[in-house]
Scaffold this motif. Sequence first.
Motif, mmCIF file in Angstrom:
data_model
loop_
_atom_site.group_PDB
_atom_site.id
_atom_site.type_symbol
_atom_site.label_atom_id
_atom_site.label_comp_id
_atom_site.label_asym_id
_atom_site.label_seq_id
_atom_site.Cartn_x
_atom_site.Cartn_y
_atom_site.Cartn_z
ATOM 1 N N ALA A 1 51.341 -11.059 34.923
ATOM 2 C CA ALA A 1 51.239 -11.382 36.345
ATOM 3 C C ALA A 1 52.021 -10.367 37.175
ATOM 4 O O ALA A 1 51.563 -9.923 38.237
ATOM 5 N N ASP A 2 53.203 -9.987 36.678
ATOM 6 C CA ASP A 2 54.002 -8.981 37.384
ATOM 7 C C ASP A 2 53.234 -7.668 37.490
ATOM 8 O O ASP A 2 53.231 -7.021 38.547
ATOM 9 N N MET A 3 52.609 -7.278 36.386
ATOM 10 C CA MET A 3 51.870 -6.019 36.398
ATOM 11 C C MET A 3 50.718 -6.074 37.408
ATOM 12 O O MET A 3 50.493 -5.119 38.162
ATOM 13 N N THR A 4 50.019 -7.177 37.429
ATOM 14 C CA THR A 4 48.906 -7.317 38.363
ATOM 15 C C THR A 4 49.396 -7.191 39.802
ATOM 16 O O THR A 4 48.781 -6.494 40.626
ATOM 17 N N ARG A 5 50.507 -7.856 40.104
ATOM 18 C CA ARG A 5 51.063 -7.757 41.446
ATOM 19 C C ARG A 5 51.502 -6.329 41.769
ATOM 20 O O ARG A 5 51.263 -5.816 42.857
ATOM 21 N N PHE A 6 52.126 -5.691 40.787
ATOM 22 C CA PHE A 6 52.594 -4.311 40.983
ATOM 23 C C PHE A 6 51.434 -3.384 41.329
ATOM 24 O O PHE A 6 51.540 -2.553 42.247
ATOM 25 N N LEU B 1 56.903 -1.473 33.326
ATOM 26 C CA LEU B 1 57.300 -2.877 33.496
ATOM 27 C C LEU B 1 57.321 -3.606 32.155
ATOM 28 O O LEU B 1 58.218 -4.406 31.878
ATOM 29 N N VAL B 2 56.325 -3.322 31.346
ATOM 30 C CA VAL B 2 56.241 -4.000 30.055
ATOM 31 C C VAL B 2 57.420 -3.600 29.179
ATOM 32 O O VAL B 2 58.074 -4.442 28.566
ATOM 33 N N MET B 3 57.699 -2.314 29.141
ATOM 34 C CA MET B 3 58.828 -1.859 28.343
ATOM 35 C C MET B 3 60.132 -2.488 28.833
ATOM 36 O O MET B 3 60.995 -2.826 28.027
ATOM 37 N N ARG B 4 60.247 -2.627 30.117
ATOM 38 C CA ARG B 4 61.458 -3.228 30.663
ATOM 39 C C ARG B 4 61.619 -4.666 30.194
ATOM 40 O O ARG B 4 62.729 -5.121 29.901
ATOM 41 N N MET B 5 60.497 -5.366 30.126
ATOM 42 C CA MET B 5 60.553 -6.740 29.637
ATOM 43 C C MET B 5 61.071 -6.794 28.203
ATOM 44 O O MET B 5 61.926 -7.598 27.867
ATOM 45 N N TYR B 6 60.566 -5.906 27.360
ATOM 46 C CA TYR B 6 61.056 -5.854 25.988
ATOM 47 C C TYR B 6 62.543 -5.511 25.959
ATOM 48 O O TYR B 6 63.316 -6.066 25.179
ATOM 49 N N ALA B 7 62.931 -4.584 26.826
ATOM 50 C CA ALA B 7 64.309 -4.096 26.799
ATOM 51 C C ALA B 7 65.307 -5.139 27.279
ATOM 52 O O ALA B 7 66.497 -5.027 27.003
ATOM 53 N N GLU B 8 64.825 -6.137 27.981
ATOM 54 C CA GLU B 8 65.745 -7.150 28.511
ATOM 55 C C GLU B 8 66.349 -8.003 27.405
ATOM 56 O O GLU B 8 67.456 -8.505 27.544
ATOM 57 N N ASN B 9 65.609 -8.204 26.327
ATOM 58 C CA ASN B 9 66.120 -8.978 25.192
ATOM 59 C C ASN B 9 65.911 -8.199 23.897
ATOM 60 O O ASN B 9 64.992 -8.513 23.126
ATOM 61 N N PRO B 10 66.764 -7.213 23.661
ATOM 62 C CA PRO B 10 66.548 -6.339 22.496
ATOM 63 C C PRO B 10 66.484 -7.105 21.178
ATOM 64 O O PRO B 10 65.565 -6.884 20.379
ATOM 65 N N THR B 11 67.441 -7.991 20.942
ATOM 66 C CA THR B 11 67.453 -8.666 19.646
ATOM 67 C C THR B 11 66.211 -9.532 19.473
ATOM 68 O O THR B 11 65.594 -9.555 18.407
ATOM 69 N N PHE B 12 65.854 -10.236 20.528
ATOM 70 C CA PHE B 12 64.649 -11.063 20.466
ATOM 71 C C PHE B 12 63.419 -10.195 20.189
ATOM 72 O O PHE B 12 62.579 -10.538 19.353
ATOM 73 N N GLN C 1 53.912 -14.044 32.074
ATOM 74 C CA GLN C 1 54.645 -13.688 33.288
ATOM 75 C C GLN C 1 54.583 -12.184 33.531
ATOM 76 O O GLN C 1 54.368 -11.722 34.661
ATOM 77 N N CYS C 2 54.751 -11.420 32.471
ATOM 78 C CA CYS C 2 54.758 -9.963 32.610
ATOM 79 C C CYS C 2 53.407 -9.448 33.080
ATOM 80 O O CYS C 2 53.326 -8.513 33.886
ATOM 81 N N VAL D 1 55.383 -17.397 20.095
ATOM 82 C CA VAL D 1 56.012 -16.139 19.705
ATOM 83 C C VAL D 1 56.039 -15.150 20.880
ATOM 84 O O VAL D 1 56.873 -14.258 20.923
ATOM 85 N N PHE D 2 55.141 -15.327 21.816
ATOM 86 C CA PHE D 2 55.061 -14.412 22.962
ATOM 87 C C PHE D 2 55.202 -15.198 24.263
ATOM 88 O O PHE D 2 54.245 -15.302 25.033
ATOM 89 N N PRO D 3 56.366 -15.756 24.509
ATOM 90 C CA PRO D 3 56.500 -16.696 25.632
ATOM 91 C C PRO D 3 56.534 -16.017 26.996
ATOM 92 O O PRO D 3 56.354 -16.695 28.006
ATOM 93 N N ASP D 4 56.765 -14.708 27.045
ATOM 94 C CA ASP D 4 57.016 -14.060 28.328
ATOM 95 C C ASP D 4 55.896 -13.124 28.765
ATOM 96 O O ASP D 4 55.949 -12.561 29.846
ATOM 97 N N HIS D 5 54.886 -12.960 27.931
ATOM 98 C CA HIS D 5 53.840 -11.991 28.268
ATOM 99 C C HIS D 5 52.992 -12.447 29.451
ATOM 100 O O HIS D 5 52.540 -11.616 30.238
#
Lengths: 235, 235
Positions: free
Chosen positions: A69-74, A94-105, A66-67, A60-64
Amino acid sequence: MGTASTNSTKPPMRDSLIAAAFQLFLERGYEQTTVDDIVSLAGVGRRSFFRYFPSKEDVVFPDHEQCLADMTRFLAASADSDDPMVRVCGAARLVMRMYAENPTFSVQRYRLTREVTGLRTYELSVVWRYEKTLGDYLRTRWADRKDGTLRANVAAAAVVAAHNHALRHWLRSGGEGDPLAEVDRALEFVRATWSPDAVVAAPAEESEDVVVVITKRSTPMWRVVREVEASLGDD
Amino acid sequence: MGTASTNSTKPPMRDSLIAAAFQLFLERGYEQTTVDDIVSLAGVGRRSFFRYFPSKEDVVFPDHEQCLADMTRFLAASADSDDPMVRVCGAARLVMRMYAENPTFSVQRYRLTREVTGLRTYELSVVWRYEKTLGDYLRTRWADRKDGTLRANVAAAAVVAAHNHALRHWLRSGGEGDPLAEVDRALEFVRATWSPDAVVAAPAEESEDVVVVITKRSTPMWRVVREVEASLGDD
DNA sequence: CAAAGATATGGCACTGAGTGCCATCAAATA
DNA sequence: TATTTGATGGCACTCAGTGCCATATCTTTG
């Protein structure tokens, strides 16, 4: 550790499993769907599901991952000249942006997490890892400060709460409006509170009920309040 | 709903299950202990375990349900004259008091929750219910206020974070010192941030970037903030 | 006191998540 | 072509959690 780090070649099996899972979750519900149902719809072996997802909840949370890891690097790319709170707010963004990339999902998943207790709990563990990452960063940046760890923990929690406030509002609306603008507004609310600077407070001495504060006009009000309170030693 | 509300007659079976569970958890570890092990040591039927505890994890947190009920009652008994933040800090204090009642038990449980991922996740869901309870209370108290819900969410998260900061520090120390004093100090840190009061402002005239604020301690903050902001024109 | 009912407990079988082990197949490599 | 490596499928197993029913204990009622 096992997956291909920055390699962008995603195995199609992972995606087909996610697609099959969500299709079934949305039509019969999460708990009414077994892993066997998912793998038979995806046309793969049951064992492969658990190779790509440690548990049924992970699909259900396939992209977290990765996100995170992005936050840690940031945060690792932060300069000492950066305001820590500003940096942390950028990380939350960054996290909000990840959610915003796939609104319907994101909206579909939100519906699921609201109904299924197990998914809500799982999401809490994910959010906790974000909060811990932010807190660790603030802790090192405020290591020399008085009450640095307390301040770091509280500020990290406040940032996460503000982010989630904006996120949930956006998700409840069905994905309408600009979530980035909403989260920026909410984050500014806490950033102003927790990164006070450029305020000098001078408590009065003769009259014990009067306080004199000197500050710049450009200073946000919250910083002033915070500093006055600290110097007063409240009731 | 089903359990005897304020009746203090606790079934001995529940306690013997808790005792047996912790004995095994501490000697072989949580994941190496099956529910069958617990019930056979306690000398009861397996089915009875799940009558008293919905899941294996619940036996590790046997008192949180009661504590959450206490907190809800405490907040419901609030008067309109109470400062909401003070009330919420008092509610958080209840939780710390529960931990402080059984120091050795709390420390043992802390060791478990740090090692076992599943228990940490479960604890997060418990903490989330506390935070939600506090947030709901603040939301109603600040319903008429601008950004009331955002403020309520962030303040609740800050209170919980401060409480957990003091709690973890006390638990890491092995239960030494006064946890109530520690949590009061941490809570005061956030209370001062989120329920400031008593400032009166008077803008300066000669220097264009400096403002002098003079105020009484007893003056309500929010009018003052608006006045200062109005006179300054905020960023 | 006896009959009837409510409540607590135990036993049993079942579902479903997650794991370990091994066989198999495909692609890369010598 | 032969060999190795990695990805996949199949199978059996453990264990958490549930539904159902039998039994025992305690309570109410006639």
